[in-house]
Write a protein that holds these residues in place. Structure first.
Motif, mmCIF file in Angstrom:
data_model
loop_
_atom_site.group_PDB
_atom_site.id
_atom_site.type_symbol
_atom_site.label_atom_id
_atom_site.label_comp_id
_atom_site.label_asym_id
_atom_site.label_seq_id
_atom_site.Cartn_x
_atom_site.Cartn_y
_atom_site.Cartn_z
ATOM 1 N N PRO A 182 65.758 22.158 27.011
ATOM 2 C CA PRO A 182 66.419 22.386 28.205
ATOM 3 C C PRO A 182 65.906 24.220 28.370
ATOM 4 O O PRO A 182 65.808 24.689 29.508
ATOM 5 N N LEU A 210 62.456 24.745 30.191
ATOM 6 C CA LEU A 210 62.405 23.953 31.306
ATOM 7 C C LEU A 210 61.895 24.948 32.336
ATOM 8 O O LEU A 210 61.126 24.801 33.393
ATOM 9 N N GLU A 214 60.902 16.156 35.527
ATOM 10 C CA GLU A 214 62.000 15.545 35.879
ATOM 11 C C GLU A 214 63.354 16.374 36.017
ATOM 12 O O GLU A 214 63.217 17.320 35.337
ATOM 13 N N THR A 215 64.123 16.187 37.085
ATOM 14 C CA THR A 215 65.215 17.036 37.337
ATOM 15 C C THR A 215 66.490 16.649 36.775
ATOM 16 O O THR A 215 67.605 17.247 36.899
ATOM 17 N N TYR A 216 66.277 15.531 35.937
ATOM 18 C CA TYR A 216 67.565 15.187 35.323
ATOM 19 C C TYR A 216 67.318 14.776 33.703
ATOM 20 O O TYR A 216 66.316 14.073 33.315
ATOM 21 N N ILE A 217 68.167 15.450 32.890
ATOM 22 C CA ILE A 217 67.898 15.056 31.539
ATOM 23 C C ILE A 217 67.862 14.000 31.053
ATOM 24 O O ILE A 217 68.482 12.845 31.577
ATOM 25 N N TYR A 220 63.832 17.074 28.749
ATOM 26 C CA TYR A 220 63.554 16.893 30.148
ATOM 27 C C TYR A 220 61.988 16.467 29.983
ATOM 28 O O TYR A 220 61.400 16.833 29.342
#
Length: 450
Positions: free
Chosen positions: A336, A339, A379-382, A388
């Motif tokens: 993260p 990211l 990807e926008t969600y972990i 990510y």
């Protein structure tokens, strides 16, 4: 050697007579060693100012660029029992090839003539629909005939009413004539009787006039009876018109009711035909589902249900298949913290497991055995692993990836960031600072334009 003892060895032993001591104890090696240290320090100082490409390392594995190209399992939409296998593990199959044949396990589909019997039911119901259609047409004709007959009957009754009214008028005129005649006969009788009293007429003349008077009275009564009879016929004609209307209204209503009943039965039969046709299509489609076919061309990976005679439920996985032609991509994961530094369209270097590589993460130009890639999705969600996910496709401007790569094998990725001096990167690593935040060149150019 270091002369730290109170009894130095060289004071008691002559070391010069040894060849090794003669090479060690002379002073010339200090000059060469100092030169070496000085050169090494200079080279190290120069190296500290060489450019170093900051990077983000990630670990992932090979996948496909589109979901439809990834390994998949084939399920059966109906429960059944395995009867025969047509392939083996590792076989190549084309799209539509039969993989295995299954049979029914539900008793409502055991009948081998199920389709034939359902078709017979459809034919019978279709004939019933035709019969009801003909009955509706016949009742329509009957209603039309009754309407025509009612009009004729009503016209006939109206004519009788007109005739009765005319007869009433005629009898009324005759009654008035009879009244006039009785008035004349009364006057003649009175005059004749007066003349007879005076001696001018005979008794026979008086009797004759009395007889005519009585006849006129009788005729008046008879004419009154005829008038009342004619009026009674008028009433009867009106009653007949009402009776005809009521009678034919009842007949027409009954015929229309029968027609509505036949039409309702027709619609019900048509609904049953539609339902049976739907069931026939479902049975036919279900029969086609007994053959499990390959959804696309590929290789049979593993039979998840084995043997013959094994039963399974609907939706159970039967066999795994790997598409033959795929667009490879790398699925990698970044922390993260890194990211915000990853963007679509950026270049990435990839090291595939099993392929020899000499890599310098900060000097991509002198790395060998790595392959180029471009980030196509972030990807926008972990993910469950706390990182990510990014998807990397082959770089069209770089040399192609190896042909023998397989989906699922491991890969290491290196996302290239800013170029900084080596001393700055060492200082950043020692202090645990993240890489420099930056934007891709395209985004920076757009920002400047704005």
């Amino acid at each position: 050697m270091l002369n730290i003892s109170n009894s130095p060895l060289h004071g008691k032993v002559d070391m010069s007579r040894f060849k090794a001591s003669r090479r060690v104890f002379h002073r010339r090696h200090y000059k060469y060693f100092n030169r070496f240290l000085l050169a090494f320090a200079g080279i190290g100082l120069i190296v500290l100012f060489l450019p170093w490409t900051q990077n983000i390392r990630g670990r992932g594995f090979l996948t496909t660029l589109t979901p439809e190209q990834r390994p998949q399992t084939i399920q059966s939409p109906i429960p059944g029992r395995i009867e025969r296998w047509y392939v083996r593990e590792g076989d190549y199959v084309e799209a539509g090839d039969t993989i295995l044949f299954v049979s029914e396990v539900k008793n409502e589909y055991f009948d081998p003539l199920l389709l034939t019997r359902t078709q017979q039911q459809i034919d019978a119901k279709s004939r019933a629909v035709s019969s009801y259609q003909q009955k509706v047409l016949a009742l329509d004709s009957q209603v039309g005939a009754l309407i025509n007959e009612r009009e004729l009957k009503l016209e006939q009754a109206r004519n009788k009413l007109i005739q009765a009214n005319l007869k009433v008028q005629s009898d009324s005129i005759d009654l008035e004539a009879a009244k006039t005649q009785i008035t004349i006969a009364q006057r003649q009788y009175d005059r004749t009787a007066l003349l007879q009293e005076e001696g001018l007429k005979a008794v026979t003349d008086v009797e004759e006039k009395r007889l005519k008077l009585q006849e006129s009275q009788a005729k008046l009564i008879s004419q009154e009876n005829k008038l009342y009879a004619a009026k009674n016929e008028v009433i009867n004609a009106k009653v007949e018109i009402g009776r005809i209307q009521a009678e034919y209204t009842d007949k027409i209503s009954k015929a229309r009711s029968d027609r509505a009943t036949a039409e309702s039965s027709q619609f019900d039969s048509e609904a049953q035909v539609t339902k049976l046709e739907n069931e026939y299509s479902n049975y036919e489609r279900r029969t086609d589902l007994y053959y499990i076919r390959a959804p696309r061309s590929g290789y049979i990976n593993k039979a998840l249900q084995g043997g013959v005679g094994e039963t399974f439920k609907e939706g159970d996985e039967l066999v795994g298949i790997m598409p033959a032609k795929v667009d490879l991509a790398v699925e990698s994961f970044v922390d993260p913290l890194d990211l915000p530094l990853v963007h679509r369209g950026e270049k990435v270097r990839i090291q595939f497991d099993g392929w020899p590589v000499i890599i310098f993460s900060g000097w991509p130009n002198v790395s060998y055995g790595t392959y180029g890639g471009t980030i196509v999705a972030v990807e926008t969600y972990i993910s469950p692993n706390g990182k990510y996910r990014i998807l990397i496709a082959p770089d069209p401007d770089d040399h192609p990836w190896p042909e023998d790569l397989r989906v699922g094998s491991g890969a290491q990725t290196i996302a290239l960031l800013n170029d900084v001096p080596i001393w700055f990167e060492l200082w950043r690593q020692l202090n645990g600072f993240p890489p420099n935040y930056y934007q891709p060149e395209d985004n920076m150019a757009q920002t400047k334009k704005k």
